[in-house]
Design a protein around this motif. Structure first.
Motif, PDB file in Angstrom:
ATOM      1  N   ILE A  85       0.844  -1.197   0.000  1.00 27.88           N
ATOM      2  CA  ILE A  85       0.000   0.000   0.000  1.00 27.88           C
ATOM      3  C   ILE A  85       0.880   1.249   0.000  1.00 27.88           C
ATOM      4  N   CYS A  86       0.596   2.153  -0.927  1.00 30.11           N
ATOM      5  CA  CYS A  86       1.313   3.431  -0.962  1.00 30.11           C
ATOM      6  C   CYS A  86       0.983   4.228   0.298  1.00 30.11           C
ATOM      7  N   LYS A  87       2.019   4.771   0.940  1.00 30.58           N
ATOM      8  CA  LYS A  87       1.834   5.489   2.202  1.00 30.58           C
ATOM      9  C   LYS A  87       1.068   6.803   2.019  1.00 30.58           C
ATOM     10  N   MET A  88       1.051   7.325   0.819  1.00 33.97           N
ATOM     11  CA  MET A  88       0.395   8.616   0.626  1.00 33.97           C
ATOM     12  C   MET A  88      -1.035   8.481   0.114  1.00 33.97           C
ATOM     13  N   CYS A  89      -1.249   7.729  -0.940  1.00 33.56           N
ATOM     14  CA  CYS A  89      -2.602   7.663  -1.507  1.00 33.56           C
ATOM     15  C   CYS A  89      -3.380   6.439  -1.024  1.00 33.56           C
ATOM     16  N   GLY A  90      -2.710   5.502  -0.368  1.00 29.21           N
ATOM     17  CA  GLY A  90      -3.415   4.357   0.205  1.00 29.21           C
ATOM     18  C   GLY A  90      -3.840   3.301  -0.802  1.00 29.21           C
ATOM     19  N   HIS A 127      -3.070   0.189  -3.645  1.00 29.81           N
ATOM     20  CA  HIS A 127      -2.147  -0.929  -3.751  1.00 29.81           C
ATOM     21  C   HIS A 127      -1.404  -0.904  -5.086  1.00 29.81           C
ATOM     22  N   PHE A 128      -0.112  -1.175  -5.019  1.00 26.91           N
ATOM     23  CA  PHE A 128       0.717  -1.201  -6.233  1.00 26.91           C
ATOM     24  C   PHE A 128       1.643  -2.401  -6.210  1.00 26.91           C
ATOM     25  N   GLU A 129       2.084  -2.795  -7.391  1.00 27.51           N
ATOM     26  CA  GLU A 129       3.164  -3.772  -7.469  1.00 27.51           C
ATOM     27  C   GLU A 129       4.470  -3.061  -7.118  1.00 27.51           C
ATOM     28  N   LEU A 149       6.400   4.568  -1.824  1.00 25.67           N
ATOM     29  CA  LEU A 149       5.353   5.404  -2.413  1.00 25.67           C
ATOM     30  C   LEU A 149       5.194   4.996  -3.874  1.00 25.67           C
ATOM     31  N   CYS A 150       3.987   5.172  -4.404  1.00 28.87           N
ATOM     32  CA  CYS A 150       3.839   4.961  -5.837  1.00 28.87           C
ATOM     33  C   CYS A 150       4.578   6.085  -6.548  1.00 28.87           C
ATOM     34  N   LYS A 151       4.908   5.863  -7.803  1.00 28.61           N
ATOM     35  CA  LYS A 151       5.746   6.841  -8.505  1.00 28.61           C
ATOM     36  C   LYS A 151       5.098   8.216  -8.559  1.00 28.61           C
ATOM     37  N   GLU A 152       3.786   8.201  -8.718  1.00 21.83           N
ATOM     38  CA  GLU A 152       3.085   9.478  -8.813  1.00 21.83           C
ATOM     39  C   GLU A 152       3.187  10.277  -7.510  1.00 21.83           C
ATOM     40  N   CYS A 153       2.936   9.622  -6.389  1.00 22.52           N
ATOM     41  CA  CYS A 153       3.027  10.308  -5.095  1.00 22.52           C
ATOM     42  C   CYS A 153       4.454  10.761  -4.816  1.00 22.52           C
ATOM     43  N   ASN A 154       5.403   9.919  -5.143  1.00 24.44           N
ATOM     44  CA  ASN A 154       6.794  10.274  -4.911  1.00 24.44           C
ATOM     45  C   ASN A 154       7.175  11.518  -5.708  1.00 24.44           C
TER      46      ASN A 154
HETATM   47 ZN   LIG Z   1       0.479   6.853  -4.072  1.00 17.87          ZN
END
Ligand SMILES: [Zn+2]
Length: 90
Positions: free
Chosen positions: A44-49, A51-53, A79-84
């Motif tokens: 789970i991405c810490k920012m948007c919550g 799920h990502f590979e 983090l997902c790339k977008e949030c990062n």
């Molecule tokens: Zn994210």
């Protein structure tokens, strides 16, 4: 003579120093740390919550590296790339 003792000591000292510098200077999390944190977060991405590979995520320093944050699993969040990208403000 004492030469060999001195050499041994300086050898140990250099090793400790190198080890420390390695921790202080390395900025990129290695794959093992990423995997460990990824699994701790259950993907789970810490920012948007969402799920990502793991391939879609990037490791981020919780305490920024340039503020003295160390490159250790305890200071890592995935983090997902977008949030990062959003977080780094580019
Ligand atoms: Zn994210």
């Amino acid at each position: 003579m004492l030469d060999s003792d001195v050499q041994k000591k300086s050898g140990i000292y250099a090793y400790v120093l190198d080890d420390d510098e390695r921790h202080l200077n390395i900025r990129a999390f290695d794959d093992n740390m990423k995997r460990e944190v990824y699994e701790k977060q259950n993907g789970i991405c810490k920012m948007c919550g969402k799920h990502f590979e793991i391939e879609q995520m990037e490791a981020d320093h919780i305490t920024p590296w340039h503020e003295g944050g160390r490159t250790v699993a305890d200071n890592c969040q995935m983090l997902c790339k977008e949030c990062n990208r959003r977080k780094s403000g580019k």
